[in-house]
Design an enzyme around this catalytic site. Structure first.
Site, PDB file in Angstrom:
ATOM      1  N   ALA A 191       4.987  52.844  45.655  1.00  0.00           N
ATOM      2  CA  ALA A 191       4.408  52.351  46.915  1.00  0.00           C
ATOM      3  C   ALA A 191       3.404  51.226  46.661  1.00  0.00           C
ATOM      4  CB  ALA A 191       3.722  53.500  47.653  1.00  0.00           C
ATOM      5  N   PRO A 192       3.293  50.242  47.550  1.00  0.00           N
ATOM      6  CA  PRO A 192       4.006  50.136  48.847  1.00  0.00           C
ATOM      7  C   PRO A 192       5.413  49.576  48.760  1.00  0.00           C
ATOM      8  CG  PRO A 192       2.454  48.327  48.620  1.00  0.00           C
ATOM      9  CD  PRO A 192       2.267  49.194  47.391  1.00  0.00           C
ATOM     10  N   LYS A 200       7.717  45.866  44.327  1.00  0.00           N
ATOM     11  CA  LYS A 200       8.600  45.691  43.164  1.00  0.00           C
ATOM     12  C   LYS A 200       9.951  46.340  43.426  1.00  0.00           C
ATOM     13  CE  LYS A 200       4.748  44.948  40.124  1.00  0.00           C
ATOM     14  NZ  LYS A 200       3.753  45.275  41.184  1.00  0.00           N
ATOM     15  N   GLU A 209       6.857  58.248  44.615  1.00  0.00           N
ATOM     16  CA  GLU A 209       5.460  58.026  45.006  1.00  0.00           C
ATOM     17  C   GLU A 209       4.879  59.364  45.470  1.00  0.00           C
ATOM     18  OE1 GLU A 209       3.104  55.454  45.088  1.00  0.00           O
ATOM     19  OE2 GLU A 209       1.842  57.013  45.961  1.00  0.00           O
ATOM     20  N   ASP A 267       4.880  50.621  37.166  1.00  0.00           N
ATOM     21  CA  ASP A 267       3.752  49.770  37.582  1.00  0.00           C
ATOM     22  C   ASP A 267       2.611  50.761  37.831  1.00  0.00           C
ATOM     23  OD1 ASP A 267       2.244  47.670  38.615  1.00  0.00           O
ATOM     24  OD2 ASP A 267       3.145  47.799  40.604  1.00  0.00           O
ATOM     25  N   CYS A 317      -2.277  46.048  36.694  1.00  0.00           N
ATOM     26  CA  CYS A 317      -3.072  44.878  37.096  1.00  0.00           C
ATOM     27  C   CYS A 317      -4.511  45.082  36.615  1.00  0.00           C
ATOM     28  CB  CYS A 317      -2.984  44.619  38.599  1.00  0.00           C
ATOM     29  SG  CYS A 317      -3.591  45.953  39.625  1.00  0.00           S
TER      30      CYS A 317
HETATM   31  N1  SAM Z   1       4.829  49.177  42.353  1.00  0.00           N
HETATM   32  C1  SAM Z   1       4.092  49.085  43.599  1.00  0.00           C
HETATM   33  C2  SAM Z   1       4.423  47.762  44.278  1.00  0.00           C
HETATM   34  O1  SAM Z   1       4.807  46.803  43.603  1.00  0.00           O
HETATM   35  O2  SAM Z   1       4.299  47.713  45.510  1.00  0.00           O
HETATM   36  C3  SAM Z   1       2.602  49.245  43.377  1.00  0.00           C
HETATM   37  C4  SAM Z   1       2.258  50.499  42.637  1.00  0.00           C
HETATM   38  S1  SAM Z   1       0.535  50.825  42.523  1.00  0.00           S
HETATM   39  C5  SAM Z   1       0.037  49.789  41.264  1.00  0.00           C
HETATM   40  C6  SAM Z   1       0.527  52.394  41.748  1.00  0.00           C
HETATM   41  C7  SAM Z   1       1.075  53.495  42.597  1.00  0.00           C
HETATM   42  O3  SAM Z   1       1.128  54.691  41.810  1.00  0.00           O
HETATM   43  C8  SAM Z   1       0.224  53.866  43.826  1.00  0.00           C
HETATM   44  O4  SAM Z   1       0.995  53.825  44.980  1.00  0.00           O
HETATM   45  C9  SAM Z   1      -0.237  55.292  43.524  1.00  0.00           C
HETATM   46  O5  SAM Z   1      -0.378  56.092  44.681  1.00  0.00           O
HETATM   47  C10 SAM Z   1       0.882  55.784  42.624  1.00  0.00           C
HETATM   48  N2  SAM Z   1       0.556  56.953  41.797  1.00  0.00           N
HETATM   49  C11 SAM Z   1      -0.645  57.548  41.584  1.00  0.00           C
HETATM   50  N3  SAM Z   1      -0.497  58.638  40.805  1.00  0.00           N
HETATM   51  C12 SAM Z   1       0.827  58.730  40.514  1.00  0.00           C
HETATM   52  C13 SAM Z   1       1.611  59.660  39.792  1.00  0.00           C
HETATM   53  N4  SAM Z   1       1.057  60.725  39.193  1.00  0.00           N
HETATM   54  N5  SAM Z   1       2.938  59.471  39.745  1.00  0.00           N
HETATM   55  C14 SAM Z   1       3.510  58.399  40.337  1.00  0.00           C
HETATM   56  N6  SAM Z   1       2.815  57.485  41.046  1.00  0.00           N
HETATM   57  C15 SAM Z   1       1.495  57.651  41.140  1.00  0.00           C
END
Ligand code: SAM
Length: 314
Positions: free
Chosen positions: A121-122, A125, A143, A188, A242
């Site tokens: 999310a969101p 990618k 997510e 990511d 990031c």
């Molecule tokens: N890839 C997304 C994009 O390009 O729109 C952005 C991802 S953001 C950097 C990281 C995401 O990882 C967040 O939405 C967060 O809620 C989620 N996240 C947090 N803990 C996680 C977990 N244990 N397993 C998978 N995702 C997790």
């Protein structure tokens, strides 16, 4: 003002020839980047004409266009017009930083493959992966945060993505549930978001601390093992953040190299002056030589900071 400890760590790692521009970027209101959605339109010209009609000045981004991605920038003052345009609301364009486009471009999924997006999310990618696959093959997008999961689903629907199944799940368990399954994995990772820090937005860095970096690193270590375990032998994993923190980047790759057999780093084939090798050491301790194959994207007026590691499984 940015946190002093963050700045001193940043200055320790940033190459000296890029430091002045990189520091200036924290104060800059840089150009807005977006993509025209190939899942919705067959040529960019009508969309560009529609945006020009709104007074939006679009400049193509050469390296992304060379990879088949219809990426453009427009001046920051036009962000609001772009954000509230019809094109954005019906999904013919998607606003996304240029650094965020890099990871899917370099993971390079093929149409027939099964791809896992482990922290989706969101969905920026995931959407680009689906576009690169022409909505063929299969993407599993994971997510765990409910509100973000629903936003992911809405974004995928708006952008016309039809090859993706979403899962409200913790990415840390996927490797044991689906071992050796996916051709490509995008991780990511959730991170301290250091590259989003802006001097004019104190809220951007108010939650930062060395403890926050350690907390992120702990989760990232488990996520990268899960991502690697979910990968088929011969498959390819993109690990990215990031953040500039070595603890969230090279040290996570170093951790994977120590914990799993058959890990090798793949070259990242993109020649941009602000892409530099990952660190070979941190705080006087050497890291695995393979970390030099990873890439740090140093911020410029046009690109945010990012970290990219392309990892193969033997
Ligand atoms: N890839 C997304 C994009 O390009 O729109 C952005 C991802 S953001 C950097 C990281 C995401 O990882 C967040 O939405 C967060 O809620 C989620 N996240 C947090 N803990 C996680 C977990 N244990 N397993 C998978 N995702 C997790």
């Amino acid at each position: 003002m940015l946190p002093a400890e963050f700045l001193s760590r940043f200055e320790m790692t940033c190459p000296s020839d890029l430091l002045a521009d990189a520091l200036a970027s924290f104060a800059a209101k840089e150009a807005v980047a977006f993509r025209i959605n190939r899942l919705k339109v067959s040529a960019p010209e009508p969309v560009l004409a529609e945006l020009a009609g709104l007074g939006i000045e679009c400049a193509p981004v050469a390296w992304a266009q060379a990879a088949g991605v219809w990426a453009y920038t427009c001046p920051q003052e036009q962000r609001e017009t772009l954000t509230y345009s019809l094109a954005a609301s019906v999904g013919t364009i998607y606003i996304q930083s240029l650094s965020s486009m890099l990871a899917p471009i370099l993971l390079a999924p093929r149409p027939e493959e099964w791809v896992l997006d482990l922290a989706a999310a969101p969905g920026g990618k995931t959407i680009l992966l689906a576009e690169m696959m022409g909505n063929q093959g299969k993407i599993s997008a994971v997510e765990p945060v409910s509100a973000r999961y629903h936003r992911l689903k809405a974004n995928l629907a708006r952008m016309g993505v039809s090859n993706t199944q979403t899962y409200l799940k913790d990415g840390r368990v996927v490797g044991s549930l689906k071992p050796d399954s996916f051709d490509r994995v995008m991780l990511d990772a959730p991170c301290s978001s250091e590259s989003r820090f802006k001097t004019w937005d104190p809220a951007s860095c108010e939650h930062w601390s060395p403890a926050k970096v350690s907390e992120c690193a702990k989760k990232q270590k488990r996520l990268i093992l899960s991502a690697f375990d979910a990968l088929k032998p011969g498959g390819v994993l993109m690990y990215c953040t990031c953040s500039f923190a070595p603890e969230e980047n090279e040290l996570i790759v170093d951790h994977l190299l120590k914990k799993r057999e058959g890990v090798h780093l793949l070259p990242l084939a993109l020649d941009l002056p602000n892409l530099r090798p990952g660190l070979g050491e941190w705080k006087g301790k050497p890291l695995a030589a393979a970390c030099l194959e990873t890439r740090r994207v140093w911020p410029t007026g046009e690109m945010d900071g990012f970290y990219l590691a392309l990892i193969g499984k033997a």
